[in-house]
Design a protein around this motif. Structure first.
Motif, PDB file in Angstrom:
ATOM      1  N   VAL A 363       0.765  -1.098  -0.020  1.00 44.89           N
ATOM      2  CA  VAL A 363       0.085  -0.075  -0.135  1.00 44.89           C
ATOM      3  C   VAL A 363       0.686   1.389  -0.056  1.00 44.89           C
ATOM      4  N   PRO A 364       0.808   2.026  -0.882  1.00 48.35           N
ATOM      5  CA  PRO A 364       1.294   3.511  -0.866  1.00 48.35           C
ATOM      6  C   PRO A 364       0.875   4.447   0.349  1.00 48.35           C
ATOM      7  N   ALA A 365       1.808   5.207   0.704  1.00 46.45           N
ATOM      8  CA  ALA A 365       1.506   6.140   1.661  1.00 46.45           C
ATOM      9  C   ALA A 365       2.347   7.614   1.346  1.00 46.45           C
ATOM     10  N   GLY A 366       2.097   8.468   2.282  1.00 42.41           N
ATOM     11  CA  GLY A 366       2.897   9.739   1.934  1.00 42.41           C
ATOM     12  C   GLY A 366       4.374   9.658   1.939  1.00 42.41           C
ATOM     13  N   ASP A 367       5.098  10.912   1.496  1.00 42.33           N
ATOM     14  CA  ASP A 367       6.318  10.870   1.510  1.00 42.33           C
ATOM     15  C   ASP A 367       7.176   9.848   0.926  1.00 42.33           C
ATOM     16  N   ASN A 368       6.668   9.252  -0.182  1.00 39.19           N
ATOM     17  CA  ASN A 368       7.012   8.300  -1.130  1.00 39.19           C
ATOM     18  C   ASN A 368       7.460   7.141  -0.265  1.00 39.19           C
ATOM     19  N   VAL A 369       6.516   6.622   0.477  1.00 42.09           N
ATOM     20  CA  VAL A 369       6.639   5.479   1.311  1.00 42.09           C
ATOM     21  C   VAL A 369       5.723   4.449   0.721  1.00 42.09           C
ATOM     22  N   VAL A 370       6.241   3.020   0.867  1.00 40.64           N
ATOM     23  CA  VAL A 370       5.498   1.927   0.657  1.00 40.64           C
ATOM     24  C   VAL A 370       5.241   1.134   1.951  1.00 40.64           C
ATOM     25  N   ARG A 371       3.631   1.019   2.204  1.00 40.85           N
ATOM     26  CA  ARG A 371       3.602   0.349   3.610  1.00 40.85           C
ATOM     27  C   ARG A 371       3.663  -1.145   3.371  1.00 40.85           C
ATOM     28  N   LEU A 372       4.100  -1.968   4.486  1.00 39.63           N
ATOM     29  CA  LEU A 372       4.030  -3.086   4.367  1.00 39.63           C
ATOM     30  C   LEU A 372       3.206  -3.602   5.769  1.00 39.63           C
ATOM     31  N   LEU A 373       1.985  -4.039   5.410  1.00 42.68           N
ATOM     32  CA  LEU A 373       0.972  -4.090   6.410  1.00 42.68           C
ATOM     33  C   LEU A 373       0.378  -5.593   6.397  1.00 42.68           C
ATOM     34  N   PRO A 374       1.229  -6.767   6.593  1.00 46.28           N
ATOM     35  CA  PRO A 374       0.623  -7.947   6.676  1.00 46.28           C
ATOM     36  C   PRO A 374      -0.201  -8.357   7.641  1.00 46.28           C
ATOM     37  N   PRO A 375      -1.034  -9.429   7.552  1.00 52.63           N
ATOM     38  CA  PRO A 375      -1.765  -9.868   8.745  1.00 52.63           C
ATOM     39  C   PRO A 375      -0.534 -10.170   9.974  1.00 52.63           C
ATOM     40  N   LEU A 376      -1.175 -10.133  11.104  1.00 48.92           N
ATOM     41  CA  LEU A 376      -0.241 -10.286  12.365  1.00 48.92           C
ATOM     42  C   LEU A 376       0.108 -11.506  12.628  1.00 48.92           C
ATOM     43  N   ASN A 377      -0.446 -12.630  12.114  1.00 47.08           N
ATOM     44  CA  ASN A 377      -0.207 -14.027  12.425  1.00 47.08           C
ATOM     45  C   ASN A 377       0.698 -14.685  11.051  1.00 47.08           C
ATOM     46  N   ILE A 378       1.364 -13.909  10.400  1.00 44.71           N
ATOM     47  CA  ILE A 378       2.175 -14.257   9.399  1.00 44.71           C
ATOM     48  C   ILE A 378       3.310 -15.142   9.941  1.00 44.71           C
ATOM     49  N   THR A 379       4.137 -16.099   9.103  1.00 52.18           N
ATOM     50  CA  THR A 379       4.794 -16.615   9.690  1.00 52.18           C
ATOM     51  C   THR A 379       6.386 -16.365   8.914  1.00 52.18           C
ATOM     52  N   LYS A 380       7.621 -17.073   9.126  1.00 49.90           N
ATOM     53  CA  LYS A 380       8.679 -16.868   8.487  1.00 49.90           C
ATOM     54  C   LYS A 380       8.804 -17.051   7.106  1.00 49.90           C
ATOM     55  N   SER A 381       7.924 -18.089   6.768  1.00 46.73           N
ATOM     56  CA  SER A 381       7.851 -18.570   5.300  1.00 46.73           C
ATOM     57  C   SER A 381       7.366 -17.456   4.397  1.00 46.73           C
ATOM     58  N   HIS A 382       6.300 -16.739   4.985  1.00 49.76           N
ATOM     59  CA  HIS A 382       5.713 -15.695   4.368  1.00 49.76           C
ATOM     60  C   HIS A 382       6.511 -14.156   4.168  1.00 49.76           C
ATOM     61  N   VAL A 383       7.357 -14.134   5.542  1.00 49.20           N
ATOM     62  CA  VAL A 383       8.384 -13.040   5.506  1.00 49.20           C
ATOM     63  C   VAL A 383       9.381 -13.433   4.273  1.00 49.20           C
ATOM     64  N   ASP A 384       9.853 -14.581   4.347  1.00 47.75           N
ATOM     65  CA  ASP A 384      10.616 -14.929   3.075  1.00 47.75           C
ATOM     66  C   ASP A 384      10.325 -14.560   1.658  1.00 47.75           C
ATOM     67  N   GLU A 385       8.944 -14.870   1.689  1.00 45.42           N
ATOM     68  CA  GLU A 385       8.513 -14.946   0.405  1.00 45.42           C
ATOM     69  C   GLU A 385       8.248 -13.352  -0.124  1.00 45.42           C
ATOM     70  N   ALA A 386       8.005 -12.867   0.839  1.00 39.44           N
ATOM     71  CA  ALA A 386       7.687 -11.134   0.759  1.00 39.44           C
ATOM     72  C   ALA A 386       9.195 -10.664   0.201  1.00 39.44           C
ATOM     73  N   LEU A 387      10.317 -10.937   1.053  1.00 37.07           N
ATOM     74  CA  LEU A 387      11.507 -10.306   0.813  1.00 37.07           C
ATOM     75  C   LEU A 387      12.117 -10.827  -0.617  1.00 37.07           C
ATOM     76  N   GLU A 388      11.603 -11.980  -0.928  1.00 33.98           N
ATOM     77  CA  GLU A 388      12.200 -12.393  -2.340  1.00 33.98           C
ATOM     78  C   GLU A 388      11.450 -11.652  -3.495  1.00 33.98           C
TER      79      GLU A 388
END
Length: 399
Positions: A363-388
Motif C-alpha cells: 500500500v502506498p503512503a505519503g512521503d514516497n513510502v510503501v507500506r508493509l501491513l501483513p496480517p499479524l499472524n504471518i510466519t517466517k515463510s511468508h516473510v521470506d516470500e515477501a522479501l524475495e
C-alpha cells in the motif's frame, strides 16, 4: 430548443472515486488472495491494515457464521450483549473506562472530536473549542475529519470546511506549546502517522503532549485507527510511551475485515456524551461484535504480541540486506511492529505496481513510502516470500 439527448453513458455503474488496480479477488486464505484468473498474491496490505488475522481465519469464520444464523441487527434501542462483552475486554486491557461502538474509523474520530469539544462545554469553559492537529495527519473523509487532516487535495471543492482546528508540526513540542491559546481545548494526533508516511515522533514527544494538555486543562485524543489492535506489537501504540491519553479511536483491525469502529474514553472525558448526545443506527451490531470479539480472542492470547515483534524484526533485517544489495532502492525503513514502511528512491507508485506484478500486495503512503501491513499472524515463510519479491523489485527498478 432542448439540447440533444445522448443515450450513451461515460460513467461506470460503480462511482469512479477510486483509481483501482485491474484485479478482482474471489477467495482468500490466510495471508493469500486469489484473483479471478487464478493468480495467487501474498497480501502485505491487509485491506489497508484491516485483515488482522488474514483471510477466512477459522475462528472468525466460526464465530461470525454462528452469529449470522442467530441475529444481525436490533439497533441501540436495546442492550447488545456482544457490545458489553467487547467493551469489558477493551476496558480491562487499556486505559479506558468506557467504549462507544460505531462503524468506521472516520465515525470514531468524529465522535472523538465531538467529545473533545463538548467536554470543555460541560466543564464550564465553552470558549475552549479549538483542537490542535498535526501536519501530515489523516483522520478520515468526513468534513470534520478532512479538516483535522492535512491534505488540501482531499478538501478541494468541499468548502466551507468546519472551523476550530489549528495545525502544528508533528513531533515539534515547542511549536505545539506555542500554539496553545485560551481557546484551545484538545489535542488530536496519531501516535504514529500512517497515511502520512509511517512517521514516528521523537522520543519524549507524546509524554510532552500529555504534560502540556494537563498544564492547560485540555484532553488528548489519539487516532489509533491504523496503529491499534496489535499492529505495532502492543494492543495500542500509546502503550509504547509513558503517557495515557483521554480518548482513543479504533477501527480497521478491530473487526478483522468486518466494518467496526470504537471510541475508547476515560470516565473524565466521557461525561461529554451522556444519553442522547451521540448515536448510530448500525454501530455495535451483533455481527460486528461477534467479529471483533473473535479478533480479540486471538490477539490477546499469550505470546501473540511477541510474535508480531519477531516477524517485524525478520522483515527489518531482510530490508536492511536488500538496501545494501541494491543501493538506490530503499532510502529508509520506518515504523514499529507490522506497521512498516519503506521510503523508496523510485516512486512508491512504481514500486507498488512492480511488487503487484511479482504477486506481492502493498500500500502506498505519503512521503514516497510503501507500506508493509501483513496480517499479524504471518510466519517466517511468508516473510521470506515477501522479501524475495522485494529483492526482485529492487533489482528490476535499480538497473
Amino acid at each position: 430548443f432542448l439540447p440533444e439527448i445522448r443515450n450513451e453513458k461515460v460513467i461506470t455503474p460503480v462511482m469512479p472515486t477510486y483509481a483501482r488496480a485491474d484485479l478482482a479477488f474471489e477467495k482468500g486464505d490466510g495471508p493469500y488472495l486469489f484473483a479471478q484468473d487464478g493468480r495467487r498474491f501474498l497480501d502485505f496490505g491487509s485491506g489497508i491494515a484491516v485483515n488482522t488475522l488474514g483471510h477466512a481465519h477459522p475462528h472468525l469464520v466460526k464465530m461470525l457464521s454462528e452469529q449470522v444464523a442467530k441475529l444481525w441487527h436490533t439497533s441501540n434501542l436495546y442492550r447488545i450483549p456482544g457490545q458489553e462483552k467487547l467493551a469489558e475486554r477493551l476496558v480491562a486491557n487499556t486505559f479506558a473506562d468506557t467504549v462507544f461502538f460505531c462503524n468506521s474509523g472516520a465515525e470514531a474520530n468524529e465522535a472523538g472530536i465531538k467529545m473533545l469539544r463538548r467536554y470543555q462545554h460541560v466543564s464550564g469553559t465553552p470558549e475552549k473549542n479549538r483542537i490542535l492537529v498535526a501536519t501530515n495527519a489523516f483522520h478520515g473523509r468526513t468534513l470534520g475529519t478532512l479538516t483535522a487532516g492535512y491534505s488540501d487535495k482531499y478538501r478541494e471543492g468541499f468548502g466551507p470546511m468546519p472551523e476550530g482546528f489549528d495545525r502544528v508540526a508533528f513531533g515539534n513540542l515547542n511549536e505545539l506549546r506555542n500554539a496553545i491559546t485560551p481557546n484551545t481545548g484538545g489535542i488530536l494526533i496519531e501516535p504514529i502517522q500512517g497515511e502520512g508516511g509511517i512517521c514516528r515522533p521523537p522520543e519524549g514527544y507524546l509524554e510532552g503532549v500529555r504534560k502540556a494538555a494537563d498544564e492547560f486543562g485540555m484532553l488528548v485524543m489519539f487516532d489509533e485507527v491504523q496503529t491499534g489492535i496489535g499492529r505495532t506489537g502492543k494492543l495500542f501504540a500509546y502503550e509504547w510511551s509513558d503517557m495515557v491519553p483521554d480518548i482513543v479511536s479504533s477501527a480497521k483491525g478491530l473487526g478483522g475485515g468486518f466494518p467496526v469502529g470504537a471510541l475508547l474514553a476515560s470516565e473524565k472525558a466521557a461525561v461529554a456524551l451522556p444519553a442522547g448526545m451521540h448515536g448510530t443506527t448500525f454501530g455495535g451490531n451483533p455481527l460486528a461484535m461477534a467479529a471483533a470479539n473473535a479478533v480479540l480472542d486471538e490477539v490477546l492470547k499469550p505470546g501473540f504480541m511477541d510474535h508480531v515483534l519477531d516477524m517485524s524484526q525478520l522483515i527489518r533485517d531482510g530490508l536492511d540486506a536488500i538496501a545494501r544489495k541494491h543501493p538506490g532502492f530503499i532510502a529508509e525503513v520506518r515504523g514499529m511492529g507490522l506497521l512498516l514502511g519503506m521510503k523508496t528512491v523510485p516512486t512508491n507508485v512504481d514500486v507498488v505496481a512492480k511488487l503487484r506484478e511479482l504477486n506481492l500486495l502493498t500500500v502506498p503512503a505519503g512521503d514516497n513510502v510503501v507500506r508493509l501491513l501483513p496480517p499479524l499472524n504471518i510466519t517466517k515463510s511468508h516473510v521470506d516470500e515477501a522479501l524475495e519479491a522485494i529483492d526482485a523489485c529492487a533489482a528490476a527498478l535499480t538497473k
